[in-house]
Design a protein around this motif. Structure first.
Motif, mmCIF file in Angstrom:
data_model
loop_
_atom_site.group_PDB
_atom_site.id
_atom_site.type_symbol
_atom_site.label_atom_id
_atom_site.label_comp_id
_atom_site.label_asym_id
_atom_site.label_seq_id
_atom_site.Cartn_x
_atom_site.Cartn_y
_atom_site.Cartn_z
ATOM 1 N N LEU A 257 14.060 -116.348 -11.848
ATOM 2 C CA LEU A 257 13.264 -115.464 -12.704
ATOM 3 C C LEU A 257 12.083 -114.862 -11.956
ATOM 4 C CD1 LEU A 257 12.796 -114.717 -15.868
ATOM 5 C CD2 LEU A 257 10.987 -116.406 -15.676
ATOM 6 N N THR A 258 11.414 -115.658 -11.113
ATOM 7 C CA THR A 258 10.146 -115.234 -10.536
ATOM 8 C C THR A 258 10.207 -115.024 -9.024
ATOM 9 O OG1 THR A 258 9.142 -116.590 -12.229
ATOM 10 C CG2 THR A 258 7.692 -115.743 -10.535
ATOM 11 N N THR B 205 15.778 -130.022 -11.931
ATOM 12 C CA THR B 205 16.214 -128.983 -11.008
ATOM 13 C C THR B 205 16.554 -127.687 -11.738
ATOM 14 O OG1 THR B 205 18.436 -129.849 -11.152
ATOM 15 C CG2 THR B 205 17.096 -130.606 -9.324
ATOM 16 N N VAL B 206 16.962 -127.797 -12.992
ATOM 17 C CA VAL B 206 17.322 -126.572 -13.713
ATOM 18 C C VAL B 206 16.074 -125.713 -13.921
ATOM 19 C CG1 VAL B 206 17.077 -127.534 -16.035
ATOM 20 C CG2 VAL B 206 18.669 -125.685 -15.655
ATOM 21 N N VAL B 207 14.925 -126.367 -14.048
ATOM 22 C CA VAL B 207 13.676 -125.619 -14.204
ATOM 23 C C VAL B 207 13.329 -124.916 -12.891
ATOM 24 C CG1 VAL B 207 11.224 -125.790 -14.725
ATOM 25 C CG2 VAL B 207 12.869 -127.166 -16.000
ATOM 26 N N TYR B 208 13.479 -125.646 -11.776
ATOM 27 C CA TYR B 208 13.265 -125.006 -10.479
ATOM 28 C C TYR B 208 14.211 -123.820 -10.313
ATOM 29 C CZ TYR B 208 10.238 -128.613 -8.502
ATOM 30 O OH TYR B 208 9.198 -129.428 -8.242
ATOM 31 N N MET C 21 21.814 -121.099 -9.655
ATOM 32 C CA MET C 21 21.052 -120.109 -10.400
ATOM 33 C C MET C 21 20.417 -119.046 -9.504
ATOM 34 S SD MET C 21 19.431 -122.784 -13.106
ATOM 35 C CE MET C 21 18.725 -121.699 -14.338
ATOM 36 N N TYR D 7 15.633 -121.959 -12.592
ATOM 37 C CA TYR D 7 15.224 -120.847 -13.459
ATOM 38 C C TYR D 7 14.022 -120.132 -12.856
ATOM 39 C CZ TYR D 7 13.861 -118.331 -17.664
ATOM 40 O OH TYR D 7 13.521 -117.362 -18.558
ATOM 41 N N PHE D 8 13.073 -120.918 -12.356
ATOM 42 C CA PHE D 8 11.877 -120.349 -11.752
ATOM 43 C C PHE D 8 12.254 -119.514 -10.529
ATOM 44 C CE2 PHE D 8 8.129 -120.767 -8.950
ATOM 45 C CZ PHE D 8 7.214 -120.135 -9.767
#
Lengths: 458, 260, 418
Positions: free
Chosen positions: A287-288, A278-281, A387, A283-284
């Motif tokens: 960020l994007t 989930t931390v990748v989601y 995030m 960040y995505f």
């Protein structure tokens, strides 16, 4: 001499091994001498001795490890040198831990001069309790081992005894789940009750102003409605608008249309999507997705467009949930008997008429259960909202604005430099309790629906 | 195979040299048969002989099985049903099917029967649809039992009623042929008798093909009987002839209970 | 022709138009399904594309060639002490940082010391410790550039620093190499020396502890529930507990750990031990559920056969059922562990979000984990951390995907159809 639990555990494990060998040998010997057949095979006698040797000693070791630091500190505090210690607070703790570190060889010299006189008492007490502990542990181990060893006889039912212990261990293992549940309920309840002594439950559940860090404690307000709304907006509305249609259509396509070769490729793809942390989601999203959405909103002329928007968090959370919805829908559609599908096709219905008018209505209870589980997962999700969704407690239906959620606020309340007992940290537990109760209800209802549905077609 | 005393002047469906494959396995081997318009045709044979497989190729239900392939020529009113120009949706509306186990949809009785007419657009308005549903339920002999509870779920009926509901569902689209795949195998004797009675009444209005493992049933309801064994058509003829005077040794063995 | 021709006119124009419409709806519906699948695929591809696009740059770093002449600027240290444990402090105390800064100004012109990382002198220190002879002469060191210069160089010389970087490039003073500190160091405030090794080691320790606790407990609990448990209210309660625990939000486990492990038991805060305990509680229900399914799949005939030759119930389970169920159990365990490895939320609450500049020494020392490192870096203002974050994500995804691939491989290899 310090009390090193890991090394001692190894020591008694070694003793247990010796006990195992001895018990095994003795049972063989006795059997040969008495020319009787052993009731249990020799290794069970070995296990019997080893368990009697190991278990009481290990139990003692666990208790002693927990208790002895306190005893040591008490001893030190009772000593002559501790008279000059400051009465309470941070300094006292720092001095004590400094002295303890030196006494136990973790550092070479004291950093706080006041700690110097305490080093010797600390070292003495540490030695004393280490020796007491080791002595008691060895005595227990030997007593247990000897007791078991003397009971070995050819007709001794060692296997039955060992198996009883095994069953006990299995039972204990399964009790961990209950213990965890009780732990969660009790710790949440306990801290929440302390919170509700400071702030009424009605304010938390129905208050519309969330301002726990206004600066002056008397001005702090804990109205939870904005958080609940943010949670619902992101987790139950936006995320579901993304996840339900895409997840359902994916399941329909995979079960009804796709060639087996396509299925073989798409299923792992969905598993990857489900396995992305989930931390990748998060960040995505931050960020994007969020900046892109903000630009889009500004282009449309929407006011209050924020880089931390409910929409960004909700969309990304929806994508995260797609594999979950699609696999639940997949299971539910597959559980509808083939005869139902054949019956519709044999009347001349096209596949999509069959799916929409027969399969999906028939699978609906299962799908609904799956969606409830998905909602429960979405509202408990933390990292994406921390995030990407922001921390401002807005009551707005504008998806481009920033909202906050229960989980984001729990994290915020517990990661500052507050003291543990302040209303702020306790509020986190009260929010946790609300979250736990809501997800628990959703899960129970959903699991019951799914179970009923499965039974209907079995 | 023998076809000498087969006198069907205007066959509803014709099959010539039909083979059916499931992947590598050949399930039907070179079967030719004509289905008469006003007749009940029974397919009999031991289980696994291919009779159901052949039945399913008559309305292209084998299309839904992955890896199934049909070769040869099957025609409905002289029109090749496997031709690219044949529309499978219309074909199945014209060749209805009733399955082994009653499979009503989890909808109301009314909606079950109305499903076919609705998707095919056979009823321009509600009263037409009501008429179609009533007629179909009457023909299926179910109307009196359910007319007061059309809104109840079809799955709440008894097994025999469910199967008659499925027959009503098939009749409602006004098919020309009805295929029945062991329609009584999941029913008790009383329900079975009702279905058989129903088949008698429907005869003449529809061409009926029934697969059954029950020889007495074949003898009771059909005028033509085809005996399948190991994927081939062993014998086809008038039911009375097949049961009283079989030409083939294998047919005789089967109907006298030597195997099956 | 036949008398029973249906009254429905299938060939009529209206019916044909209707059929055409139905087929169009069919095609649209099917396309919709395909689009749904493609949407998931496109999102995944986009996510990976962004992460890889940003992250690959994070694995390299720009170095600046700086000659340092120790004869001109002597570093006065006692050569015999360079082998000592406190050599780092000795060299730092002798003013190496100033010497390196001065040399950079000298070599790169005004502001040259700002173009190399503020930690660049530590690289020189490492080199000197390895080879004290360097102090006797002049050497060209390839020192890590400052984060700003690194980004400008990777962007091809854009922005304010672009011109200076271009100049360095023309002089051949820039070189790009694999960023070893990224793999070797713990967290730092300077992207030039920040690395994931500390977080990676923290993750390994944490997961190891979680595995040690959750695996045996989970498997034993599953064995009990599936093989021995009597059907009564207690076992029902256990079942309900496990099913619900598997669906409880992970952050609740963080609250539990904070209240119980840290505040009541006082287990070392922010350590791999407490993190591992928390993740163990979270993963155990997953392992129990997977194990129960695997145990259920072992056919009863095997149990009957073993009981039939006189094995005790415990022997039946441990000699026959467990070995046969093990591949399924392991598959479920690996998937559960992969999930725990990617988990961040509960660890936030037990203090693991603190800045940890050291590689954790043991299970009780303060540690962080890889997902947490990603979270912390994502908050950094320095632009150099954007690519470090993505690079760390690539590392995490590679680890997780290999674990999942291993699980799928195990499942396919050992999956038995009884």
């Amino acid at each position: 001499m310090t009390f090193n639990a890991a090394a001692l555990l190894l020591l008694i494990a070694g003793l247990a091994l010796i006990g195992w060998i001895a018990g095994r040998a003795r049972s063989n010997l006795l059997a040969a001498r008495a020319q009787a057949k052993l009731h249990s095979r020799p290794q069970y006698h070995g296990w019997y001795v080893a368990l009697w040797l190991f278990a009481p000693a290990a139990l003692f070791l666990a208790v002693w490890s927990a208790v002895s630091p306190g005893l040591i500190t008490n001893d030190v505090l009772a000593s002559e040198a501790a008279k000059d210690l400051p009465a309470f607070g941070f300094e006292r703790g720092a001095i004590l831990s400094d002295a303890r570190n030196v006494a136990q060889g973790k550092q070479d010299a004291v950093r706080i001069p006041a700690a110097a006189p305490l080093v010797a008492p600390y070292a003495d007490a540490t030695h004393l309790y280490a020796w007491i502990g080791i002595g008691a542990m060895l005595a227990l181990a030997l007593a247990g081992g000897l007791y078991a060893f003397t009971r070995i006889k050819p007709d001794f039912r060692a296997r039955t005894r060992v198996e009883k212990i095994v069953m006990l261990v299995l039972l204990l293992a399964s009790l961990v789940a209950i213990l965890t549940t009780f732990g969660i309920v009790l710790s949440l309840l306990f801290e929440s009750i302390r919170f509700f002594r400071l702030v009424s439950p009605a304010e938390l559940l129905f208050g519309t102003n969330w301002a726990p860090t206004s600066g002056a404690p008397q001005d702090d307000t804990f109205g939870g409605i904005p958080l609940f709304w943010g949670t619902i907006l992101i987790g139950a509305i936006i995320a579901m608008i993304v996840a339900i249609p895409i997840g359902m259509m994916t399941a329909v396509y995979l079960t009804q249309y796709a060639a087996p070769r396509v299925r073989r490729w798409v299923k792992p793809l969905l598993e990857i999507l489900a396995g992305v942390p989930t931390v990748v989601y998060g960040y995505f999203a931050a960020l994007t997705v969020a900046p892109a959405l903000r630009e889009f909103a500004v282009m449309l002329g929407i006011p209050n467009a924020s880089t931390e928007s409910a929409l960004a968090a909700g969309i990304v959370m929806g994508v995260m949930i797609i594999p979950f919805v699609s696999s639940m829908a997949d299971d539910s559609i597959n559980a509808v008997p083939q005869a139902m599908r054949d019956g519709s096709l044999a009347l001349g219905a096209t596949p999509n008429e069959t799916i929409r008018q027969v399969l999906i209505p028939a699978a609906l209870p299962g799908v609904m259960g799956g969606i409830l589980l998905a909602v429960s997962r979405a509202i408990g999700e933390t990292m994406i909202v921390v995030m990407a969704a922001g921390l401002s407690a807005n009551m707005t239906a504008n998806p481009f604005a920033s909202v906050t959620t229960v989980t984001a606020q729990i994290v915020k309340l517990l990661t500052g430099d507050q003291e543990f007992d302040s209303a702020k940290t306790l509020a986190a537990f009260a929010l946790g309790l609300v979250l736990f109760v809501v997800t628990l209800l959703l899960n129970i209802v959903a699991l019951r629906i799914v179970k009923k549905y499965r039974e209907a077609y079995e | 195979m023998t076809q000498d005393d087969l006198t069907i002047s205007d066959p509803k469906m014709t099959a010539h040299n039909v083979n059916v494959f499931y992947g590598e396995k050949q399930a039907i081997n070179d079967v030719s048969i004509d289905v008469g318009t006003e007749l009940v045709t029974a397919f009999i044979g031991p289980s696994g002989c291919g009779k159901s497989t052949f039945l399913r190729s008559l309305n292209r239900m084998n299309d839904t099985v992955a890896g199934a392939k049909v070769t040869g020529h099957i025609a409905l009113d002289g029109e090749d049903i496997y031709a690219p120009s044949m529309d499978v949706v219309q074909l199945r509306a014209r060749v209805g099917m009733v399955f082994q186990k009653p499979n009503p949809f989890p909808k109301s009785i009314y909606d079950n029967v109305a499903y076919g007419p609705r998707i095919h657009g056979l009823a321009p308005n509600k009263s037409d649809l009501d008429g179609i549903v009533e007629k179909a339920l009457m023909r299926a002999g179910l109307w009196d039992e359910v007319k007061d509870r059309l809104g109840e779920s079809g799955t709440a009926l008894s097994g025999g009623q469910q199967q008659r509901l499925c027959i009503a569902r098939a009749i409602a689209v006004d098919p020309e042929v009805i295929l029945m795949d062991e329609p009584c195998s999941a029913l008790d004797p009383i329900a079975t008798a009702k279905i058989e009675e129903l088949i008698h009444e429907l005869r003449g209005k529809f061409a009926i093909v029934i697969v059954t493992h029950n020889m007495q049933q074949a003898a009771r309801v059909s005028q033509r009987t085809a005996f399948f064994h190991l994927g081939t058509l062993v014998e086809y003829g008038k039911t009375t002839d097949i049961f009283t005077n079989p030409k083939q040794e294998r047919t005789k063995d089967y109907i006298t209970g030597r195997y099956g | 022709m036949s008398r029973t021709t249906s009254p429905t006119d299938w060939k009529g124009g209206a019916m044909q138009a209707r059929i055409a419409k139905r087929y169009a709806a069919e095609r649209r519906f099917r396309l919709l399904g395909l689009l749904a699948v493609l949407a998931s695929g496109a999102f995944l591809a986009f996510l990976l594309f962004v992460m890889v696009g940003n992250g690959l740059r994070g694995f390299t770093y720009t170095n600046v060639a700086v000659p340092i002449d120790f004869k001109a600027m002597p570093l006065t240290v006692d050569a015999s002490r360079l082998g000592d444990a406190d050599a780092d402090q000795v060299i730092a105390g002798a003013g190496l940082a100033d010497i390196v800064a001065f040399a950079a100004d000298e070599a790169l012109g005004d502001g040259g010391s700002a173009m190399i990382s503020e930690n660049a002198w530590k690289e020189v220190r490492t080199a000197i410790k390895a080879d004290p002879e360097l102090l006797q002469g002049s050497t060209v060191f390839h020192l890590p550039a400052s984060s700003e210069v690194d980004i400008a160089a990777k962007d091809g010389g854009k922005g304010a620093t672009g011109a200076k970087v271009d100049a360095l490039e023309r002089d051949g003073k820039l070189s790009t190499g694999i960023h070893w500190p990224f793999f070797r160091n713990a967290d730092a405030t300077d992207p030039a020396v920040a690395g994931i090794w500390g977080a990676l080691k923290g993750s390994v320790l944490t997961i190891f502890i979680a595995f040690l606790i959750a695996f045996p407990t989970g498997v034993l609990a599953a064995l009990y529930l599936e093989e021995y448990a009597p059907k009564n209210r207690w076992t029902d309660l256990i079942e309900v507990s496990i099913n619900n625990l598997a669906a409880v939000p992970s952050i609740i486990f963080g609250l539990l750990a904070l209240a119980v492990f840290i505040n009541w038991f006082g287990i070392c805060q922010a350590s791999a031990l407490v993190g591992g305990l928390t993740l163990a509680l979270m993963t155990m229900p997953v392992i129990v559920i997977a194990s129960r399914n695997a145990i259920k799949a072992v056919p009863p005939s095997i149990r009957d056969a073993a009981l039939g030759v006189g094995a005790s119930p415990v022997q039946v389970v441990f000699h026959h059922v467990l070995p046969l169920a093990l591949p399924g159990i392991l598959t479920g365990t690996i998937i559960g562990m992969a999930r725990a490895l990617g988990e961040t939320a509960p660890l936030l609450l037990i203090g693991m979000r603190a800045f940890i500049g050291d590689v954790p020494g043991g299970i009780c020392s303060p540690a962080t984990v890889l997902p947490m490192q990603i979270f912390l870096w994502s908050d950094e203002v320095d632009r150099g951390f954007v690519e470090k974050t993505s690079a760390a994500i690539i590392v995490l995804l590679i680890v997780l995907l290999s674990m999942n691939a291993l699980a799928i491989y195990l499942r396919n290899k050992f999956e038995k159809r009884w």
